[in-house]
Motif scaffolding. Sequence first.
Motif, PDB file in Angstrom:
ATOM      1  N   VAL A 175      21.949  -1.744   7.241  1.00 50.48           N
ATOM      2  CA  VAL A 175      20.748  -1.929   7.491  1.00 50.48           C
ATOM      3  C   VAL A 175      20.160  -2.693   6.299  1.00 50.48           C
ATOM      4  N   VAL A 176      19.238  -3.512   6.810  1.00 55.05           N
ATOM      5  CA  VAL A 176      18.340  -4.408   5.887  1.00 55.05           C
ATOM      6  C   VAL A 176      16.944  -4.097   5.838  1.00 55.05           C
ATOM      7  N   PRO A 177      16.475  -3.328   4.815  1.00 54.28           N
ATOM      8  CA  PRO A 177      15.122  -2.934   4.904  1.00 54.28           C
ATOM      9  C   PRO A 177      14.145  -4.164   4.716  1.00 54.28           C
ATOM     10  N   VAL A 178      12.985  -4.134   5.098  1.00 50.36           N
ATOM     11  CA  VAL A 178      12.040  -5.234   4.917  1.00 50.36           C
ATOM     12  C   VAL A 178      10.756  -4.719   4.742  1.00 50.36           C
ATOM     13  N   ALA A 179      10.073  -5.332   3.835  1.00 50.52           N
ATOM     14  CA  ALA A 179       8.752  -4.775   3.227  1.00 50.52           C
ATOM     15  C   ALA A 179       7.698  -5.743   3.521  1.00 50.52           C
ATOM     16  N   ILE A 180       6.751  -5.628   4.523  1.00 45.33           N
ATOM     17  CA  ILE A 180       5.908  -6.669   4.969  1.00 45.33           C
ATOM     18  C   ILE A 180       4.436  -6.029   4.243  1.00 45.33           C
ATOM     19  N   ARG A 181       3.796  -7.008   3.661  1.00 41.70           N
ATOM     20  CA  ARG A 181       2.441  -6.684   3.062  1.00 41.70           C
ATOM     21  C   ARG A 181       1.576  -7.827   3.415  1.00 41.70           C
ATOM     22  N   GLY A 182       0.245  -7.433   4.091  1.00 38.02           N
ATOM     23  CA  GLY A 182      -0.623  -8.429   4.350  1.00 38.02           C
ATOM     24  C   GLY A 182      -1.069  -8.350   5.770  1.00 38.02           C
ATOM     25  N   CYS A 183      -0.218  -7.904   6.643  1.00 33.56           N
ATOM     26  CA  CYS A 183      -0.467  -8.076   8.110  1.00 33.56           C
ATOM     27  C   CYS A 183      -1.653  -7.035   8.302  1.00 33.56           C
ATOM     28  N   ARG A 184      -1.702  -6.004   7.798  1.00 40.24           N
ATOM     29  CA  ARG A 184      -2.741  -5.101   7.993  1.00 40.24           C
ATOM     30  C   ARG A 184      -4.198  -5.679   7.921  1.00 40.24           C
ATOM     31  N   ARG A 185      -4.355  -6.352   6.680  1.00 40.29           N
ATOM     32  CA  ARG A 185      -5.570  -6.963   6.271  1.00 40.29           C
ATOM     33  C   ARG A 185      -5.851  -8.133   7.387  1.00 40.29           C
ATOM     34  N   LEU A 186      -4.633  -8.852   7.924  1.00 43.49           N
ATOM     35  CA  LEU A 186      -4.874  -9.973   8.707  1.00 43.49           C
ATOM     36  C   LEU A 186      -5.383  -9.431  10.065  1.00 43.49           C
ATOM     37  N   LEU A 187      -5.071  -8.519  10.679  1.00 44.33           N
ATOM     38  CA  LEU A 187      -5.369  -7.942  11.800  1.00 44.33           C
ATOM     39  C   LEU A 187      -5.027  -6.371  11.848  1.00 44.33           C
ATOM     40  N   PRO A 188      -6.181  -5.741  11.514  1.00 45.31           N
ATOM     41  CA  PRO A 188      -6.222  -4.290  11.226  1.00 45.31           C
ATOM     42  C   PRO A 188      -6.134  -3.587  12.621  1.00 45.31           C
ATOM     43  N   SER A 189      -5.566  -2.307  12.518  1.00 44.09           N
ATOM     44  CA  SER A 189      -5.490  -1.466  13.346  1.00 44.09           C
ATOM     45  C   SER A 189      -6.969  -1.401  14.205  1.00 44.09           C
ATOM     46  N   GLY A 190      -7.340  -1.231  15.425  1.00 48.54           N
ATOM     47  CA  GLY A 190      -8.521  -0.958  15.995  1.00 48.54           C
ATOM     48  C   GLY A 190      -9.442  -2.251  15.864  1.00 48.54           C
ATOM     49  N   SER A 191      -8.882  -3.272  15.265  1.00 49.38           N
ATOM     50  CA  SER A 191     -10.211  -4.484  15.363  1.00 49.38           C
ATOM     51  C   SER A 191      -9.299  -5.798  16.076  1.00 49.38           C
ATOM     52  N   TRP A 192     -10.264  -6.596  16.664  1.00 51.46           N
ATOM     53  CA  TRP A 192     -10.046  -7.738  17.270  1.00 51.46           C
ATOM     54  C   TRP A 192     -10.245  -8.817  16.246  1.00 51.46           C
ATOM     55  N   LEU A 193     -10.786  -8.792  15.023  1.00 54.45           N
ATOM     56  CA  LEU A 193     -11.451  -9.889  13.935  1.00 54.45           C
ATOM     57  C   LEU A 193      -9.996 -10.116  13.187  1.00 54.45           C
ATOM     58  N   PHE A 194      -9.973 -11.421  12.973  1.00 53.76           N
ATOM     59  CA  PHE A 194      -8.716 -11.803  11.939  1.00 53.76           C
ATOM     60  C   PHE A 194      -9.331 -11.878  10.670  1.00 53.76           C
ATOM     61  N   THR A 195      -8.835 -11.495   9.570  1.00 49.59           N
ATOM     62  CA  THR A 195      -9.246 -11.821   8.234  1.00 49.59           C
ATOM     63  C   THR A 195      -8.215 -12.611   7.329  1.00 49.59           C
ATOM     64  N   PRO A 196      -8.558 -13.754   6.884  1.00 44.66           N
ATOM     65  CA  PRO A 196      -7.504 -14.399   6.185  1.00 44.66           C
ATOM     66  C   PRO A 196      -7.015 -13.568   5.028  1.00 44.66           C
ATOM     67  N   SER A 197      -5.431 -13.726   5.008  1.00 45.16           N
ATOM     68  CA  SER A 197      -4.751 -12.694   4.383  1.00 45.16           C
ATOM     69  C   SER A 197      -3.353 -13.430   3.705  1.00 45.16           C
ATOM     70  N   ARG A 198      -2.966 -12.842   2.449  1.00 46.35           N
ATOM     71  CA  ARG A 198      -1.823 -13.477   1.943  1.00 46.35           C
ATOM     72  C   ARG A 198      -0.818 -12.557   2.591  1.00 46.35           C
ATOM     73  N   ILE A 199       0.259 -12.872   2.997  1.00 50.14           N
ATOM     74  CA  ILE A 199       1.209 -12.206   3.870  1.00 50.14           C
ATOM     75  C   ILE A 199       2.541 -12.534   2.879  1.00 50.14           C
ATOM     76  N   GLU A 200       3.241 -11.377   2.547  1.00 55.02           N
ATOM     77  CA  GLU A 200       4.343 -11.448   1.822  1.00 55.02           C
ATOM     78  C   GLU A 200       5.446 -10.611   2.548  1.00 55.02           C
ATOM     79  N   VAL A 201       6.869 -11.198   2.698  1.00 53.37           N
ATOM     80  CA  VAL A 201       7.564 -10.571   3.418  1.00 53.37           C
ATOM     81  C   VAL A 201       8.856 -10.363   2.593  1.00 53.37           C
ATOM     82  N   ARG A 202       9.542  -9.226   2.265  1.00 48.44           N
ATOM     83  CA  ARG A 202      10.651  -9.078   1.297  1.00 48.44           C
ATOM     84  C   ARG A 202      11.732  -8.508   2.176  1.00 48.44           C
ATOM     85  N   PHE A 203      12.967  -9.292   2.247  1.00 48.67           N
ATOM     86  CA  PHE A 203      14.187  -8.610   2.755  1.00 48.67           C
ATOM     87  C   PHE A 203      15.041  -8.112   1.674  1.00 48.67           C
ATOM     88  N   LEU A 204      15.297  -6.880   1.680  1.00 45.89           N
ATOM     89  CA  LEU A 204      15.946  -6.222   0.573  1.00 45.89           C
ATOM     90  C   LEU A 204      17.512  -5.995   0.531  1.00 45.89           C
TER      91      LEU A 204
END
Length: 237
Positions: A175-204
């Motif tokens: 199992v390879v854990p993956v940590a995603i940061r920034g997508c919650r800001r890019l497109l928050p739950s319950g919203s259709w508005l995009f917000t510029p966000s720095r996205i980072e993905v770490r494959f552990l």
Amino acid sequence: MTRLRKIPYTLWGWTVFCTIALTTSLVILVVPGVERCSRLARKASRIIFRLGGAWPRVHGLENLPAEPCVVAANHESFADGILLCALLPPGFRLVIKREMRPVLLAGRMLSRIGAVFVEREQGKERIADVRTMLRAARSGQSLAIFPEGTFRPEPGLLPFRSGAFAAAAAGGLPVVPVAIRGCRRLLPSGSWLFTPSRIEVRFLDPIRVTEGGSRSQQAEQLARECRTAMKAALRQD
């Protein structure tokens, strides 16, 4: 950023997504073969993030083992699935909630790229879902899952569902854990508005099944170690 200032970025984001996604979905409906369809979906997903100005910083992609494995990522947004599709190499199959299957066009497109549909709720169906995932893995396919099953506006990990970890334990898959940061800001739950966000993905680092113990104990070990690694990477308590 105020709501008004998000509108231009949102209009551009939805224009890019709808144009690329709709065009790709229609092509995928007529292109033969799961592999061809999944490669096309991967290219389209990469275009969406690049044109949308949200291409992520990616770390540890070399941690993916050569053999079949289970990639388990935290879930922040509707954008997460497209993000994994863009980053993962060919041969991965997204594990998707079964409610998506009857959705017009989207469900058909997901089927064409080889997605594995599972129930989110515990019950008799879970055993069948584990067998379905195990068959996919034994045929040489790797799986990509969101073990939380859903997401919410607030940061923090939700409880993990055990199905994919049970399949990994039964098949001896890392199992390879993956940590995603920034997508919650890019497109928050319950919203259709995009917000510029720095996205980072770490494959552990991959987590492997410990010898000994029952299958359920091995699945619990995989889920526990995956969650611990993911929380550490996300800097959560």
